[in-house]
Motif scaffolding. Structure first.
Motif, PDB file in Angstrom:
ATOM      1  N   GLY A   3      28.098  41.037  33.087  1.00 22.28           N
ATOM      2  CA  GLY A   3      27.571  39.688  32.938  1.00 22.28           C
ATOM      3  C   GLY A   3      26.997  39.240  34.256  1.00 22.28           C
ATOM      4  N   ARG A   4      27.095  37.962  34.533  1.00 24.67           N
ATOM      5  CA  ARG A   4      26.600  37.438  35.806  1.00 24.67           C
ATOM      6  C   ARG A   4      27.375  38.035  36.967  1.00 24.67           C
ATOM      7  NH1 ARG A   4      27.481  32.059  38.611  1.00 24.67           N
ATOM      8  NH2 ARG A   4      25.693  31.829  39.998  1.00 24.67           N
ATOM      9  N   PHE A   5      28.643  38.352  36.723  1.00 30.63           N
ATOM     10  CA  PHE A   5      29.496  38.977  37.726  1.00 30.63           C
ATOM     11  C   PHE A   5      29.909  40.356  37.218  1.00 30.63           C
ATOM     12  CE2 PHE A   5      29.958  34.383  38.395  1.00 30.63           C
ATOM     13  CZ  PHE A   5      29.583  34.298  39.727  1.00 30.63           C
ATOM     14  N   LEU A   6      30.722  41.064  37.993  1.00 29.73           N
ATOM     15  CA  LEU A   6      31.026  42.452  37.653  1.00 29.73           C
ATOM     16  C   LEU A   6      31.782  42.598  36.342  1.00 29.73           C
ATOM     17  CD1 LEU A   6      31.919  43.902  41.158  1.00 29.73           C
ATOM     18  CD2 LEU A   6      29.988  44.548  39.710  1.00 29.73           C
ATOM     19  N   LEU A   7      32.665  41.648  36.054  1.00 30.59           N
ATOM     20  CA  LEU A   7      33.519  41.784  34.868  1.00 30.59           C
ATOM     21  C   LEU A   7      33.183  40.774  33.783  1.00 30.59           C
ATOM     22  CD1 LEU A   7      36.931  42.354  36.723  1.00 30.59           C
ATOM     23  CD2 LEU A   7      35.321  44.074  35.872  1.00 30.59           C
ATOM     24  N   GLY A   8      32.076  40.093  33.914  1.00 35.03           N
ATOM     25  CA  GLY A   8      31.684  39.104  32.914  1.00 35.03           C
ATOM     26  C   GLY A   8      30.944  37.948  33.559  1.00 35.03           C
ATOM     27  N   ASP A   9      30.960  36.814  32.899  1.00 32.94           N
ATOM     28  CA  ASP A   9      30.243  35.652  33.403  1.00 32.94           C
ATOM     29  C   ASP A   9      31.092  34.772  34.301  1.00 32.94           C
ATOM     30  OD1 ASP A   9      27.807  36.296  32.193  1.00 32.94           O
ATOM     31  OD2 ASP A   9      28.457  35.441  30.284  1.00 32.94           O
ATOM     32  N   GLY A  10      32.361  35.109  34.461  1.00 37.93           N
ATOM     33  CA  GLY A  10      33.237  34.379  35.364  1.00 37.93           C
ATOM     34  C   GLY A  10      33.536  35.201  36.599  1.00 37.93           C
ATOM     35  N   ILE A  11      33.633  34.535  37.749  1.00 37.02           N
ATOM     36  CA  ILE A  11      33.906  35.216  39.008  1.00 37.02           C
ATOM     37  C   ILE A  11      35.324  35.799  38.999  1.00 37.02           C
ATOM     38  CG2 ILE A  11      34.820  33.187  40.209  1.00 37.02           C
ATOM     39  CD1 ILE A  11      33.138  34.018  42.634  1.00 37.02           C
ATOM     40  N   SER A  12      35.499  36.952  39.606  1.00 38.98           N
ATOM     41  CA  SER A  12      36.797  37.619  39.655  1.00 38.98           C
ATOM     42  C   SER A  12      37.167  37.982  41.081  1.00 38.98           C
ATOM     43  CB  SER A  12      36.786  38.890  38.796  1.00 38.98           C
ATOM     44  OG  SER A  12      36.048  39.918  39.450  1.00 38.98           O
TER      45      SER A  12
END
Length: 222
Positions: free
Chosen positions: A153-162
């Motif tokens: 997504g927008r980030f590595l694991l989806g649309d939420g920052i991890s």
């Protein structure tokens, strides 16, 4: 809830831990120690972490944690409502654990050498070789990660920052600097840029790890 105590320094690996605590809304204080720059800071850190490295984290229970990847994984589990890591049942969990440990073992660990090449160099002439070869290894490792992980997504694991995004972003700011990182890992470039401009971290980055020394554009030799 009692707060955390973070032993660390501006621009160091502790900033990933501090950023994570900021996103989790957890209370913490920072004890500023830069053992890579100061012998007195290294001596002051020794009773806390015998390896004389940051970050070191004192938990609310009083227990000490070291090793940045372990700290970040623990904080994600301790603050699940922040959504900073996939849970144990998630199909993304193996990916999260693999690349957290990859950054730690293959890239982050090399900075012990890069911070002071004399630790391993037999003489002064060898220090430039160590810097050159560790920089090449870091670029190779970033390229390996870029080829091996597909952003979800927008980030590595989806649309939420991890935690993985935070870890990647902080370590990518170190030498051989962002220009070299972008060249080695073009698919990861949008991820770190998104973390750089995360609104919840804007004031944090400005205070704890600003781009004030050419890190965004400069590719230093070695």
């Amino acid at each position: 809830m009692p707060g955390y105590i973070v032993y660390g320094a501006r621009g160091s690996g502790s900033t990933a831990v501090e950023a994570a605590l900021t996103l989790a809304g957890a209370p913490y204080e920072v004890v500023e120690l830069a053992p890579f720059d100061s012998a007195s800071d290294a001596a002051a850190l020794a009773p806390i972490n015998p390896m004389r490295q940051v970050p070191a984290l004192v938990l609310p229970s009083g227990e000490l944690m070291t090793e940045s990847a372990a700290i970040l994984i623990h904080l994600a589990e301790r603050h699940p409502d922040a959504g900073l890591a996939p849970d144990a049942a998630s199909p993304l969990r193996p990916r999260f654990l693999r690349w957290m440990n990859f950054i730690s073992a293959q890239i982050y660990a090399l900075y012990w050498v890069r911070d002071d090449p004399s630790r391993l160099a037999a003489d002064k002439a060898h220090e430039a070789v160590l810097l050159e070869r560790t920089a090449a290894r870091i670029r190779q490792s970033w390229a390996t990660m870029d080829a091996g992980i597909e952003p979800a997504g927008r980030f590595l694991l989806g649309d939420g920052i991890s935690m993985l995004d935070l870890y990647l972003t902080v370590v990518s700011r170190w030498g051989p600097r962002r220009a070299a990182f972008y060249a080695a890992a073009p698919r990861l470039a949008p991820i770190v840029r998104a973390v750089d401009v995360e609104p919840r971290l804007a004031s944090f980055w400005a205070e704890r790890f600003p781009f004030d020394d050419g890190r965004e554009v400069e590719a230093l030799p070695g």
